[in-house]
Design a protein around this motif. Structure first.
Motif, PDB file in Angstrom:
ATOM      1  N   GLU A  96       3.477 -62.774 -42.821  1.00 58.16           N
ATOM      2  CA  GLU A  96       2.618 -61.601 -42.712  1.00 58.16           C
ATOM      3  C   GLU A  96       3.033 -60.792 -41.499  1.00 58.16           C
ATOM      4  O   GLU A  96       3.492 -61.341 -40.507  1.00 58.16           O
ATOM      5  N   SER A  97       2.841 -59.498 -41.572  1.00 61.01           N
ATOM      6  CA  SER A  97       3.115 -58.674 -40.398  1.00 61.01           C
ATOM      7  C   SER A  97       1.877 -58.656 -39.515  1.00 61.01           C
ATOM      8  O   SER A  97       0.809 -59.117 -39.913  1.00 61.01           O
ATOM      9  N   GLY A  98       2.036 -58.158 -38.315  1.00 64.74           N
ATOM     10  CA  GLY A  98       0.911 -58.022 -37.409  1.00 64.74           C
ATOM     11  C   GLY A  98       0.473 -59.336 -36.800  1.00 64.74           C
ATOM     12  O   GLY A  98       1.177 -60.350 -36.838  1.00 64.74           O
ATOM     13  N   ILE A  99      -0.731 -59.312 -36.239  1.00 63.24           N
ATOM     14  CA  ILE A  99      -1.259 -60.442 -35.475  1.00 63.24           C
ATOM     15  C   ILE A  99      -1.410 -61.702 -36.335  1.00 63.24           C
ATOM     16  O   ILE A  99      -1.206 -62.816 -35.850  1.00 63.24           O
ATOM     17  N   GLU A 100      -1.725 -61.546 -37.626  1.00 58.47           N
ATOM     18  CA  GLU A 100      -1.862 -62.726 -38.493  1.00 58.47           C
ATOM     19  C   GLU A 100      -0.534 -63.474 -38.595  1.00 58.47           C
ATOM     20  O   GLU A 100      -0.478 -64.691 -38.478  1.00 58.47           O
ATOM     21  N   GLY A 101       0.533 -62.739 -38.818  1.00 58.25           N
ATOM     22  CA  GLY A 101       1.850 -63.361 -38.878  1.00 58.25           C
ATOM     23  C   GLY A 101       2.294 -63.880 -37.528  1.00 58.25           C
ATOM     24  O   GLY A 101       2.907 -64.943 -37.439  1.00 58.25           O
ATOM     25  N   ASP A 102       1.976 -63.128 -36.461  1.00 57.14           N
ATOM     26  CA  ASP A 102       2.319 -63.570 -35.110  1.00 57.14           C
ATOM     27  C   ASP A 102       1.651 -64.901 -34.799  1.00 57.14           C
ATOM     28  O   ASP A 102       2.265 -65.801 -34.225  1.00 57.14           O
ATOM     29  N   ASP A 103       0.407 -65.030 -35.186  1.00 53.63           N
ATOM     30  CA  ASP A 103      -0.369 -66.233 -34.916  1.00 53.63           C
ATOM     31  C   ASP A 103       0.278 -67.454 -35.565  1.00 53.63           C
ATOM     32  O   ASP A 103       0.487 -68.483 -34.926  1.00 53.63           O
ATOM     33  N   TRP A 104       0.609 -67.348 -36.846  1.00 50.17           N
ATOM     34  CA  TRP A 104       1.230 -68.470 -37.545  1.00 50.17           C
ATOM     35  C   TRP A 104       2.605 -68.757 -36.962  1.00 50.17           C
ATOM     36  O   TRP A 104       2.964 -69.912 -36.709  1.00 50.17           O
ATOM     37  N   PHE A 105       3.384 -67.710 -36.744  1.00 47.08           N
ATOM     38  CA  PHE A 105       4.738 -67.854 -36.227  1.00 47.08           C
ATOM     39  C   PHE A 105       4.750 -68.583 -34.888  1.00 47.08           C
ATOM     40  O   PHE A 105       5.479 -69.564 -34.707  1.00 47.08           O
ATOM     41  N   ILE A 106       3.941 -68.130 -33.949  1.00 44.00           N
ATOM     42  CA  ILE A 106       3.958 -68.726 -32.618  1.00 44.00           C
ATOM     43  C   ILE A 106       3.424 -70.161 -32.650  1.00 44.00           C
ATOM     44  O   ILE A 106       3.919 -71.036 -31.943  1.00 44.00           O
ATOM     45  N   TYR A 107       2.452 -70.426 -33.515  1.00 44.12           N
ATOM     46  CA  TYR A 107       1.958 -71.796 -33.665  1.00 44.12           C
ATOM     47  C   TYR A 107       3.090 -72.712 -34.134  1.00 44.12           C
ATOM     48  O   TYR A 107       3.337 -73.773 -33.561  1.00 44.12           O
ATOM     49  N   ARG A 108       3.782 -72.304 -35.178  1.00 47.98           N
ATOM     50  CA  ARG A 108       4.825 -73.156 -35.760  1.00 47.98           C
ATOM     51  C   ARG A 108       5.993 -73.327 -34.782  1.00 47.98           C
ATOM     52  O   ARG A 108       6.550 -74.409 -34.647  1.00 47.98           O
ATOM     53  N   VAL A 109       6.364 -72.280 -34.069  1.00 45.10           N
ATOM     54  CA  VAL A 109       7.463 -72.362 -33.110  1.00 45.10           C
ATOM     55  C   VAL A 109       7.096 -73.276 -31.944  1.00 45.10           C
ATOM     56  O   VAL A 109       7.933 -74.016 -31.445  1.00 45.10           O
ATOM     57  N   ARG A 110       5.841 -73.229 -31.536  1.00 49.83           N
ATOM     58  CA  ARG A 110       5.424 -74.060 -30.404  1.00 49.83           C
ATOM     59  C   ARG A 110       5.149 -75.505 -30.813  1.00 49.83           C
ATOM     60  O   ARG A 110       5.397 -76.425 -30.049  1.00 49.83           O
ATOM     61  N   GLU A 111       4.636 -75.712 -32.013  1.00 50.40           N
ATOM     62  CA  GLU A 111       4.249 -77.062 -32.447  1.00 50.40           C
ATOM     63  C   GLU A 111       5.298 -77.751 -33.312  1.00 50.40           C
ATOM     64  O   GLU A 111       5.264 -78.964 -33.474  1.00 50.40           O
ATOM     65  N   GLY A 112       6.208 -76.984 -33.913  1.00 56.62           N
ATOM     66  CA  GLY A 112       7.185 -77.567 -34.824  1.00 56.62           C
ATOM     67  C   GLY A 112       6.525 -77.975 -36.130  1.00 56.62           C
ATOM     68  O   GLY A 112       5.396 -77.580 -36.419  1.00 56.62           O
ATOM     69  N   ALA A 113       7.226 -78.755 -36.903  1.00 53.55           N
ATOM     70  CA  ALA A 113       6.694 -79.237 -38.179  1.00 53.55           C
ATOM     71  C   ALA A 113       7.106 -80.696 -38.349  1.00 53.55           C
ATOM     72  O   ALA A 113       8.292 -81.014 -38.344  1.00 53.55           O
ATOM     73  N   VAL A 133      11.851 -66.267 -28.385  1.00 53.98           N
ATOM     74  CA  VAL A 133      11.005 -66.525 -29.558  1.00 53.98           C
ATOM     75  C   VAL A 133      10.446 -65.220 -30.123  1.00 53.98           C
ATOM     76  O   VAL A 133      10.520 -64.967 -31.331  1.00 53.98           O
ATOM     77  N   TRP A 134       9.887 -64.378 -29.262  1.00 55.47           N
ATOM     78  CA  TRP A 134       9.331 -63.106 -29.740  1.00 55.47           C
ATOM     79  C   TRP A 134      10.435 -62.170 -30.229  1.00 55.47           C
ATOM     80  O   TRP A 134      10.212 -61.360 -31.119  1.00 55.47           O
ATOM     81  N   ALA A 135      11.633 -62.282 -29.665  1.00 51.01           N
ATOM     82  CA  ALA A 135      12.753 -61.476 -30.161  1.00 51.01           C
ATOM     83  C   ALA A 135      13.110 -61.888 -31.582  1.00 51.01           C
ATOM     84  O   ALA A 135      13.405 -61.030 -32.428  1.00 51.01           O
ATOM     85  N   ILE A 136      13.073 -63.185 -31.872  1.00 47.72           N
ATOM     86  CA  ILE A 136      13.323 -63.642 -33.245  1.00 47.72           C
ATOM     87  C   ILE A 136      12.274 -63.062 -34.182  1.00 47.72           C
ATOM     88  O   ILE A 136      12.588 -62.553 -35.258  1.00 47.72           O
ATOM     89  N   ARG A 137      11.026 -63.130 -33.771  1.00 46.93           N
ATOM     90  CA  ARG A 137       9.944 -62.561 -34.589  1.00 46.93           C
ATOM     91  C   ARG A 137      10.176 -61.066 -34.810  1.00 46.93           C
ATOM     92  O   ARG A 137       9.971 -60.556 -35.913  1.00 46.93           O
ATOM     93  N   THR A 138      10.612 -60.361 -33.769  1.00 47.68           N
ATOM     94  CA  THR A 138      10.877 -58.929 -33.880  1.00 47.68           C
ATOM     95  C   THR A 138      11.976 -58.676 -34.899  1.00 47.68           C
ATOM     96  O   THR A 138      11.852 -57.795 -35.759  1.00 47.68           O
ATOM     97  N   TRP A 139      13.053 -59.448 -34.836  1.00 44.13           N
ATOM     98  CA  TRP A 139      14.136 -59.294 -35.808  1.00 44.13           C
ATOM     99  C   TRP A 139      13.641 -59.604 -37.218  1.00 44.13           C
ATOM    100  O   TRP A 139      13.959 -58.883 -38.162  1.00 44.13           O
ATOM    101  N   LEU A 140      12.848 -60.656 -37.360  1.00 37.41           N
ATOM    102  CA  LEU A 140      12.320 -61.007 -38.687  1.00 37.41           C
ATOM    103  C   LEU A 140      11.525 -59.858 -39.278  1.00 37.41           C
ATOM    104  O   LEU A 140      11.568 -59.618 -40.487  1.00 37.41           O
ATOM    105  N   GLU A 141      10.779 -59.155 -38.439  1.00 40.45           N
ATOM    106  CA  GLU A 141      10.011 -58.000 -38.924  1.00 40.45           C
ATOM    107  C   GLU A 141      10.948 -56.942 -39.512  1.00 40.45           C
ATOM    108  O   GLU A 141      10.581 -56.257 -40.445  1.00 40.45           O
ATOM    109  N   THR A 142      12.158 -56.807 -38.967  1.00 40.24           N
ATOM    110  CA  THR A 142      13.064 -55.781 -39.478  1.00 40.24           C
ATOM    111  C   THR A 142      13.666 -56.163 -40.819  1.00 40.24           C
ATOM    112  O   THR A 142      14.019 -55.289 -41.598  1.00 40.24           O
ATOM    113  N   VAL A 143      13.795 -57.455 -41.095  1.00 38.20           N
ATOM    114  CA  VAL A 143      14.363 -57.863 -42.388  1.00 38.20           C
ATOM    115  C   VAL A 143      13.283 -58.095 -43.434  1.00 38.20           C
ATOM    116  O   VAL A 143      13.594 -58.182 -44.621  1.00 38.20           O
TER     117      VAL A 143
END
Length: 147
Positions: A96-113, A133-143
């Motif tokens: 998801e874009s925006g804060i919802e996607g940011d929330d999931w993204f940062i959780y998964r990057v920090r906690e792993g799977a 980490v946020w730069a990766i998220r920024t790039w993902l938003e562009t693709v």
């Protein structure tokens, strides 16, 4: 003759097993690699809850470049080139874009799977700073736009 056929079947099965194990070993070292974040202002030690590198941010373009490189070094082997998953890991274009996607993204990057005690994704934040980490998220938003 039937002994020869049984031996041939056993040899074929052994060859397939060797090939598969070789492919698994060929996956290589998945230890996250250091990311050069030159051009991005340090964000501090406290993790942000939202991606700071929005399109209006003065370092947005630098973040996209850093993110593309960091993704290719650390994420593509599981999440696919250009974030197009081959089925091993989630297709990150679907975040998801925006804060919802940011929330999931940062959780998964920090906690792993981890599932059933097996690490499917390391805690990437243990290896990368939040600028990377946020730069990766920024790039993902562009693709992900236009997907």
């Amino acid at each position: 003759m039937s002994l020869l056929i049984k031996n041939s079947g056993l040899m074929a099965a052994t060859a397939v097993a060797a090939l598969v194990s070789g492919l698994v070993l060929a996956h290589g070292d998945v230890t996250p690699q250091a990311v050069e974040t030159k051009g991005l202002t340090p964000l501090g030690d406290d993790w942000l809850e939202e991606n700071p590198y929005k399109p209006e941010h003065p370092e947005h373009e630098a973040a996209v470049k850093v993110g593309a490189s960091a993704y290719n070094q650390n994420c593509a082997r599981c999440h696919g080139l250009e974030a197009i998953s081959g089925g091993i890991a989630p297709d990150l274009r679907e975040l998801e874009s925006g804060i919802e996607g940011d929330d999931w993204f940062i959780y998964r990057v920090r906690e792993g799977a981890v599932r059933d005690g097996r690490v499917y994704m390391p805690r990437m934040a243990d290896y990368m700073d939040q600028e990377a980490v946020w730069a990766i998220r920024t790039w993902l938003e562009t693709v992900s736009h236009g997907y």
